[in-house]
Design an enzyme around this catalytic site. Sequence first.
Site, PDB file in Angstrom:
ATOM      1  N   LYS A 226      51.227  20.927  14.617  1.00 26.50           N
ATOM      2  CA  LYS A 226      50.655  21.909  13.680  1.00 26.50           C
ATOM      3  C   LYS A 226      51.412  21.804  12.375  1.00 26.50           C
ATOM      4  O   LYS A 226      52.571  21.382  12.353  1.00 26.50           O
ATOM      5  CB  LYS A 226      50.813  23.323  14.236  1.00 26.50           C
ATOM      6  CG  LYS A 226      49.863  24.331  13.629  1.00 26.50           C
ATOM      7  CD  LYS A 226      48.545  24.335  14.348  1.00 26.50           C
ATOM      8  CE  LYS A 226      47.541  25.225  13.681  1.00 26.50           C
ATOM      9  NZ  LYS A 226      46.350  25.421  14.525  1.00 26.50           N
TER      10      LYS A 226
ATOM     11  N   ASP B 140      42.772  25.011   9.648  1.00 31.11           N
ATOM     12  CA  ASP B 140      43.170  26.270  10.288  1.00 31.11           C
ATOM     13  C   ASP B 140      42.983  27.334   9.192  1.00 31.11           C
ATOM     14  O   ASP B 140      42.205  27.099   8.247  1.00 31.11           O
ATOM     15  CB  ASP B 140      44.624  26.198  10.800  1.00 31.11           C
ATOM     16  CG  ASP B 140      44.967  27.337  11.772  1.00 31.11           C
ATOM     17  OD1 ASP B 140      44.586  27.259  12.942  1.00 31.11           O
ATOM     18  OD2 ASP B 140      45.597  28.325  11.342  1.00 31.11           O
TER      19      ASP B 140
HETATM   20  P1  NDP Z   1      39.810  31.212   7.925  1.00 27.45           P
HETATM   21  O1  NDP Z   1      40.786  30.981   6.843  1.00 27.45           O
HETATM   22  O2  NDP Z   1      38.459  30.607   7.832  1.00 27.45           O
HETATM   23  O3  NDP Z   1      39.618  32.770   8.154  1.00 27.45           O
HETATM   24  C1  NDP Z   1      40.702  33.585   8.473  1.00 27.45           C
HETATM   25  C2  NDP Z   1      40.245  35.026   8.552  1.00 27.45           C
HETATM   26  O4  NDP Z   1      41.290  35.820   9.081  1.00 27.45           O
HETATM   27  C3  NDP Z   1      39.910  35.604   7.188  1.00 27.45           C
HETATM   28  O5  NDP Z   1      38.940  36.603   7.348  1.00 27.45           O
HETATM   29  C4  NDP Z   1      41.251  36.207   6.776  1.00 27.45           C
HETATM   30  O6  NDP Z   1      41.148  37.230   5.815  1.00 27.45           O
HETATM   31  C5  NDP Z   1      41.745  36.750   8.088  1.00 27.45           C
HETATM   32  N1  NDP Z   1      43.210  36.781   8.067  1.00 27.45           N
HETATM   33  C6  NDP Z   1      44.029  35.720   7.904  1.00 27.45           C
HETATM   34  N2  NDP Z   1      45.312  36.111   7.904  1.00 27.45           N
HETATM   35  C7  NDP Z   1      45.292  37.434   8.063  1.00 27.45           C
HETATM   36  C8  NDP Z   1      46.293  38.410   8.155  1.00 27.45           C
HETATM   37  N3  NDP Z   1      47.595  38.091   8.078  1.00 27.45           N
HETATM   38  N4  NDP Z   1      45.903  39.700   8.336  1.00 27.45           N
HETATM   39  C9  NDP Z   1      44.577  40.023   8.413  1.00 27.45           C
HETATM   40  N5  NDP Z   1      43.573  39.137   8.339  1.00 27.45           N
HETATM   41  C10 NDP Z   1      43.927  37.873   8.170  1.00 27.45           C
HETATM   42  O7  NDP Z   1      40.542  30.751   9.277  1.00 27.45           O
HETATM   43  P2  NDP Z   1      39.918  30.396  10.687  1.00 27.45           P
HETATM   44  O8  NDP Z   1      38.707  31.207  10.941  1.00 27.45           O
HETATM   45  O9  NDP Z   1      39.840  28.927  10.797  1.00 27.45           O
HETATM   46  O10 NDP Z   1      41.095  30.871  11.656  1.00 27.45           O
HETATM   47  C11 NDP Z   1      41.136  32.158  12.252  1.00 27.45           C
HETATM   48  C12 NDP Z   1      42.005  32.110  13.491  1.00 27.45           C
HETATM   49  O11 NDP Z   1      41.460  31.176  14.425  1.00 27.45           O
HETATM   50  C13 NDP Z   1      43.458  31.649  13.254  1.00 27.45           C
HETATM   51  O12 NDP Z   1      44.304  32.326  14.157  1.00 27.45           O
HETATM   52  C14 NDP Z   1      43.409  30.174  13.611  1.00 27.45           C
HETATM   53  O13 NDP Z   1      44.681  29.703  13.993  1.00 27.45           O
HETATM   54  C15 NDP Z   1      42.454  30.217  14.790  1.00 27.45           C
HETATM   55  N6  NDP Z   1      41.789  28.963  15.137  1.00 27.45           N
HETATM   56  C16 NDP Z   1      41.095  28.242  14.218  1.00 27.45           C
HETATM   57  C17 NDP Z   1      40.452  27.086  14.581  1.00 27.45           C
HETATM   58  C18 NDP Z   1      39.626  26.308  13.634  1.00 27.45           C
HETATM   59  O14 NDP Z   1      39.050  25.307  14.065  1.00 27.45           O
HETATM   60  N7  NDP Z   1      39.506  26.687  12.375  1.00 27.45           N
HETATM   61  C19 NDP Z   1      40.548  26.556  15.963  1.00 27.45           C
HETATM   62  C20 NDP Z   1      41.251  27.433  16.879  1.00 27.45           C
HETATM   63  C21 NDP Z   1      41.858  28.572  16.449  1.00 27.45           C
HETATM   64  P3  NDP Z   1      41.537  36.921   4.272  1.00 27.45           P
HETATM   65  O15 NDP Z   1      40.409  36.064   3.768  1.00 27.45           O
HETATM   66  O16 NDP Z   1      41.621  38.247   3.639  1.00 27.45           O
HETATM   67  O17 NDP Z   1      42.860  36.199   4.322  1.00 27.45           O
HETATM   68  O1  2IT Z   2      44.247  26.049  16.428  1.00 26.67           O
HETATM   69  C1  2IT Z   2      43.473  25.079  16.522  1.00 26.67           C
HETATM   70  O2  2IT Z   2      43.146  24.622  17.618  1.00 26.67           O
HETATM   71  C2  2IT Z   2      42.940  24.486  15.299  1.00 26.67           C
HETATM   72  N1  2IT Z   2      43.222  25.000  14.215  1.00 26.67           N
HETATM   73  C3  2IT Z   2      42.100  23.253  15.350  1.00 26.67           C
HETATM   74  C4  2IT Z   2      42.955  22.027  15.437  1.00 26.67           C
HETATM   75  C5  2IT Z   2      42.223  20.704  15.349  1.00 26.67           C
HETATM   76  O3  2IT Z   2      42.947  19.700  15.333  1.00 26.67           O
HETATM   77  O4  2IT Z   2      41.001  20.666  15.287  1.00 26.67           O
END
Ligand code: NDP
Ligand code: 2IT
Length: 453
Positions: free
Chosen positions: A126, A166
């Site tokens: 990561k 992420d």
């Molecule tokens: P995005 O950046 O697309 O969206 C993140 C969302 O979470 C936004 O609405 C953001 O609000 C909110 N957020 C982020 N940080 C905070 C915080 N400290 N407090 C409150 N709200 C917060 O990210 P993703 O949707 O990709 O990721 C969301 C979660 O899913 C994370 O935990 C990530 O690790 C996990 N994840 C993502 C994957 C992926 O493929 N993208 C795969 C597996 C897990 P704001 O815009 O106001 O910051």
């Molecule tokens: O937390 C996660 O699994 C991700 N942000 C996706 C990682 C990836 O390599 O697609």
Amino acid sequence: MRDVTAELFQKIQKDDPNQTEFQQAVHEFLNSVDKIIDDLPHVVYHKVLDRLIEPERAIMFRVPWTTDEGILQINRGFRVQMNSALGPYKGGLRFHPSVNLSIVKFLAFEQTFKNSLTGLQMGGGKGGSNFDPKGKSDSEVMRFCQSFITELSRHIGADTDVPAGDIGVGGREIGYLFGQYKRLRNEFTGTLTGKSPLWGGSYIRPEATGYGLVYLAAAMLHDKGESFEGKTCLVSGSGNVAQYTVEKLNSLGAKVVTLSDSTGCIYDPSGIDDKKLRYVKTLKNVTRGRISAYAEAFKEAEYFPRKENGGANQVWTFAADCAFPCATQNEISATDARNLVKSNIKLVAEGANMPTTLEGVDIFHDNGVLFAPAKAANAGGVAVSGLEMAQNSSRIQWTAEKVDQQLQRIMKGIYANIRDTAKHYGSEGNLVDGANIAGFLKVANAMIDQGYV
Ligand code: NDP
Ligand code: 2IT
């Protein structure tokens, strides 16, 4: 905890007293492994455990860039290459002001076992930066990404380490990172996933985490003779994972009534249907606005600004059948878990990484809530990243239907594996134990085969 696991936990507390998120992730993992460690050949597995909690490599670097006004800026970049027993390091990049070594280590640790559960050949890693993309112009984000990858490019490669998105890193950022990487290396390879399907990406990668989350949760409900039809759901966040969770829930007949961002949440009792979801996608992915705008666009919805100084997270106070935390770590505290239990929540499935505190997880288990832990429930994203790597290696592109079928197969397989592993080791119904034990055994056995490195 038994002596061996307790000693390991004390060691990381002593070595890195400020890495609270990393300690939390390791604590949850050791609690599960503790239940089987005495039944495994002693020295062999103990020696693997102490290697597992130490990253193979942790890279920290400076990222110099300039604003549109020409002001010199500096940020910190990270890549933690946690474990390569099962394949090249694989995991996302997070751009958020909170990013530090503890957060990147916890994410890389979780990723190692998550990737193992997918059944694909991927190690765990990561990375990210404390860069805040909010309020930055496209050209500032581009210059930042170019500088970030200029340094990181020395440490990654299609057979070495394959980053992806992420929080704060989506299609736009992956494009800028890939373009600069290609210039530096003079090669067009699958060193990053989450690319546009126009130029080497996989169909369904943007949808994969949210869709996969709902596929796994649907399999859990199916085991109980239930489905999503007519269920009311809470979703937090409003980014990539949240958006496609809502999309898939809608298609299965559920009604989603909440979304949130770091400034607050909206409650829409009439449901966030596909038309409203299109509005959210434009708001978040194109105009990059705040979720409060939703309540101005749709009068049936109400906006609740986030309360300062902690306290209950408003999203988890509304009545519903199922909850999907899809924002960030520790967004469900013990108080929030109690609020959800009070409103008779049946199922909680984690889209974000480690969104529930250790106390919160205990409260769900003690109250019979069906609980799907992140390292299994959100594995769909990295699984399709693995499929993107396979497509890149063979220089072909699969149809969206084929990728979606593979994703469904993988998520159902993960659920069956963690359910059966939990039962086999005397923790029936505890999918946290099921995921940790199944993930651990596969990685540990590979490390033993490879000479404990
Ligand atoms: P995005 O950046 O697309 O969206 C993140 C969302 O979470 C936004 O609405 C953001 O609000 C909110 N957020 C982020 N940080 C905070 C915080 N400290 N407090 C409150 N709200 C917060 O990210 P993703 O949707 O990709 O990721 C969301 C979660 O899913 C994370 O935990 C990530 O690790 C996990 N994840 C993502 C994957 C992926 O493929 N993208 C795969 C597996 C897990 P704001 O815009 O106001 O910051
Ligand atoms: O937390 C996660 O699994 C991700 N942000 C996706 C990682 C990836 O390599 O697609």
